[in-house]
Design a protein around this motif. Sequence first.
Motif, mmCIF file in Angstrom:
data_model
loop_
_atom_site.group_PDB
_atom_site.id
_atom_site.type_symbol
_atom_site.label_atom_id
_atom_site.label_comp_id
_atom_site.label_asym_id
_atom_site.label_seq_id
_atom_site.Cartn_x
_atom_site.Cartn_y
_atom_site.Cartn_z
ATOM 1 N N GLU A 1 -2.947 -2.480 -13.675
ATOM 2 C CA GLU A 1 -3.030 -2.616 -12.222
ATOM 3 C C GLU A 1 -2.209 -1.537 -11.542
ATOM 4 N N ILE A 2 -2.586 -1.284 -10.281
ATOM 5 C CA ILE A 2 -1.766 -0.455 -9.400
ATOM 6 C C ILE A 2 -1.280 -1.382 -8.290
ATOM 7 N N ARG A 3 0.027 -1.414 -8.047
ATOM 8 C CA ARG A 3 0.602 -2.356 -7.086
ATOM 9 C C ARG A 3 1.317 -1.627 -5.952
ATOM 10 N N LEU A 4 1.189 -2.190 -4.770
ATOM 11 C CA LEU A 4 1.996 -1.784 -3.624
ATOM 12 C C LEU A 4 3.055 -2.862 -3.460
ATOM 13 N N GLY A 5 4.289 -2.554 -3.809
ATOM 14 C CA GLY A 5 5.300 -3.600 -3.898
ATOM 15 C C GLY A 5 4.944 -4.522 -5.050
ATOM 16 N N ASP A 6 4.774 -5.797 -4.749
ATOM 17 C CA ASP A 6 4.394 -6.757 -5.786
ATOM 18 C C ASP A 6 2.921 -7.139 -5.717
ATOM 19 N N SER B 1 -1.182 -6.329 -5.926
ATOM 20 C CA SER B 1 -2.219 -5.429 -6.453
ATOM 21 C C SER B 1 -3.001 -4.825 -5.292
ATOM 22 N N ILE B 2 -3.225 -3.524 -5.344
ATOM 23 C CA ILE B 2 -3.956 -2.878 -4.242
ATOM 24 C C ILE B 2 -5.397 -3.376 -4.164
ATOM 25 N N GLY B 3 -5.907 -3.983 -5.247
ATOM 26 C CA GLY B 3 -7.251 -4.538 -5.231
ATOM 27 C C GLY B 3 -7.407 -5.724 -4.297
ATOM 28 N N ARG B 4 -6.295 -6.315 -3.853
ATOM 29 C CA ARG B 4 -6.356 -7.456 -2.937
ATOM 30 C C ARG B 4 -6.588 -7.010 -1.499
ATOM 31 N N TYR B 5 -6.305 -5.736 -1.223
ATOM 32 C CA TYR B 5 -6.465 -5.246 0.145
ATOM 33 C C TYR B 5 -7.899 -4.792 0.384
ATOM 34 N N ALA C 1 -13.731 -6.544 2.988
ATOM 35 C CA ALA C 1 -13.356 -7.714 2.183
ATOM 36 C C ALA C 1 -11.940 -7.538 1.640
ATOM 37 N N GLY C 2 -11.083 -8.521 1.863
ATOM 38 C CA GLY C 2 -9.712 -8.460 1.366
ATOM 39 C C GLY C 2 -8.696 -8.550 2.485
ATOM 40 N N ASP C 3 -7.434 -8.508 2.098
ATOM 41 C CA ASP C 3 -6.349 -8.618 3.070
ATOM 42 C C ASP C 3 -6.096 -7.282 3.755
ATOM 43 N N ARG C 4 -5.441 -7.367 4.886
ATOM 44 C CA ARG C 4 -5.052 -6.163 5.610
ATOM 45 C C ARG C 4 -3.675 -5.710 5.118
ATOM 46 N N VAL C 5 -3.514 -4.397 4.967
ATOM 47 C CA VAL C 5 -2.210 -3.855 4.565
ATOM 48 C C VAL C 5 -1.261 -3.965 5.754
ATOM 49 N N THR C 6 -0.212 -4.727 5.573
ATOM 50 C CA THR C 6 0.748 -4.920 6.675
ATOM 51 C C THR C 6 2.008 -4.082 6.505
ATOM 52 N N ASP C 7 2.332 -3.731 5.264
ATOM 53 C CA ASP C 7 3.552 -2.938 5.014
ATOM 54 C C ASP C 7 3.284 -1.950 3.889
ATOM 55 N N ALA C 8 2.870 -0.736 4.297
ATOM 56 C CA ALA C 8 2.600 0.296 3.295
ATOM 57 C C ALA C 8 3.856 1.057 2.903
ATOM 58 N N GLY C 9 4.974 0.737 3.538
ATOM 59 C CA GLY C 9 6.221 1.420 3.224
ATOM 60 C C GLY C 9 6.925 0.801 2.033
ATOM 61 N N GLN C 10 6.210 0.601 0.941
ATOM 62 C CA GLN C 10 6.787 0.046 -0.281
ATOM 63 C C GLN C 10 6.468 0.984 -1.446
ATOM 64 N N SER C 11 7.196 0.797 -2.527
ATOM 65 C CA SER C 11 6.946 1.630 -3.706
ATOM 66 C C SER C 11 5.571 1.309 -4.293
ATOM 67 N N LEU C 12 4.946 2.336 -4.855
ATOM 68 C CA LEU C 12 3.673 2.173 -5.565
ATOM 69 C C LEU C 12 3.963 2.180 -7.059
ATOM 70 N N ARG C 13 3.416 1.183 -7.764
ATOM 71 C CA ARG C 13 3.659 1.095 -9.205
ATOM 72 C C ARG C 13 2.337 1.118 -9.959
ATOM 73 N N VAL C 14 2.241 2.074 -10.864
ATOM 74 C CA VAL C 14 1.105 2.131 -11.786
ATOM 75 C C VAL C 14 1.547 1.421 -13.060
ATOM 76 N N GLU C 15 0.871 0.311 -13.397
ATOM 77 C CA GLU C 15 1.324 -0.535 -14.496
ATOM 78 C C GLU C 15 0.277 -0.608 -15.609
ATOM 79 N N ARG C 16 0.544 0.118 -16.687
ATOM 80 C CA ARG C 16 -0.263 0.068 -17.912
ATOM 81 C C ARG C 16 -1.770 0.248 -17.632
ATOM 82 N N VAL C 17 -2.074 1.249 -16.844
ATOM 83 C CA VAL C 17 -3.459 1.499 -16.435
ATOM 84 C C VAL C 17 -4.213 2.274 -17.511
ATOM 85 N N THR C 18 -5.380 1.739 -17.856
ATOM 86 C CA THR C 18 -6.317 2.412 -18.765
ATOM 87 C C THR C 18 -7.640 2.560 -18.033
#
Length: 587
Positions: free
Chosen positions: A396-401, A403-407, A329-346
Amino acid sequence: MKNSAASNGNWRSLIQLVRQTRPPKAALSIALGLSLISTLVGLLIPLFTKNAVDSFSVSSLSPGQIAAMAGAFLAQAAAGGVSVYLLNYIGHHVVAGIRERLWHKLLVLPVPYYDRHRTGDTISRMTNDTSVIKGLITEHTTGFITGIISIVGSIAVLLYMDWRMTLIMFSVFPLAFLILFPLARRMYTFSKDTQQETAKFTSVLNRVLSEIRLVKAAGAESVELERGDTAIRSLFRFGLREGTVQAMMAPLISFVLLMLLVVLFGYGGMRVASGAISAGQLVAFMLYLFQIVLPLTQISTFFTQLQKTMGATDMIVKVLEDEEENPEAGDRVTDAGQSLRVERVTFGYKPDEPILKDVSFTMETGKVTAIVGPSGSGKTTLFSLLERFYTPLAGEIRLGDTSIGRYSLASWRNQIGYVSQESPLIAGTIRDNICYGMQREVSAEELAQAARMAYADTFIEELPEKYETEVGERGIKLSGGQRQRIAIARALLRNPKILMLDEATSSLDSRSEAVVQQALGNLMQGRTTLVIAHRLSTVVDADRIVFLEKGVVTGTGTHEQLLAMHEMYRQFAAQQLKLAAEPQGAL
């Protein structure tokens, strides 16, 4: 009322569970038909005996009658045998279907499920509980169905022969029912408790036997012996409770049979003496009585087993109804060559006990980011969030812009290579372990290239069976350094875009560490890498170091920057790198 509702729910759950396995209807129909034929033949035998007794003489027994009787007995035996075989086939089919559903479910249950449940309990669902269901279908269902037919048929014939004597004879049954029904209810409670105790004992076995080296090295045999004995004694007590109920039911059934015989002989003898019935009819009554009482024993056994089965069904259904992951369930990762950002994760394993608190930092593409800090600061938990074993409570944790939860989980995890301190291996060959998880055929050239880049080819080629060498359970036949290099080869073969290293050299000797560090250098080239560091010497050259303290990021920067501005990092460096405590100290 609650017990009644629960019982109805258990019935429905069991029937639904069996129906979902799609049992072969044709085989079931044939089995039931043959059982019916076998039972009907059995119902005709007392009538033949009645006529034989009433007009007995040697001349009255013709060869045709004897042949017919022999043929009937042979047909009954053959029909019964085929019926039993088909019911066994159906039972094994149903259990295989349930086990397949459970196996599929266990593989898509999220990691938090396994945090809440012991491994032994889960294994018990797959083995013990499904075996109970199989026993009900293969061993007791035939007796129940044929018993019902035999009882109904026998009562119908008895009512036709002499309804008065039949009604008097059956006046005993309401009393037996009032006694046996409460015992059956108690059996349900005991059987459910027994299933739980069996699961606990399986947990003890699984834990001890899987870590037997630790048990022996720690001298814990006496401790585990006592724990095992406690579990065995507990199972013994529950078994005794079940045995007590069964011991009470058996003599009660015998008592009912004796009462029926007394009534039958007393009243039946009076009826024969008065000429109301013949001696042959009395003999037929006795035979039909046995065709009622013996199936009653089978039916009572069926209901005893049914209580156990409903308890097992409850356990299985709870697993099947638990929330699961959907890897696709979710989108396929098409470009994993992007920065990973951990944003205010609790995040916390318990909502009111956060382990990570408002954590933010960025992992730049193709660079090395190291996470350092005291034990218990949340470093490994952060890895688990990146692998999406858990979901952040906030942030959230993001790959580029994005959220990794969308993949989709399958697509996301396929981008990650993970090498841990332990580097777990499966029981199998070196080839099996390097290729583990690959969804395609791996060529010999690819396998050799991955091993070569991991510096594993040298020791593999020295082994007598090379890539077909068995590594033993959890890789016990290999050294720590060899296991690490196998894990690195596995990660290289997957060609991940994101690499996570949980201090992969911390438990190795200096010679093995040097080789593994070289292999890790090959693995890290061109990949976004996140490293958990227990020793600063392994990460001083990282592009960015994130200092995590009690779940809070208290500093980020290069090694030199943190030395200059972070007090606790300086203390770590002074202790581990033998630096002077002054801020201006250099490596």
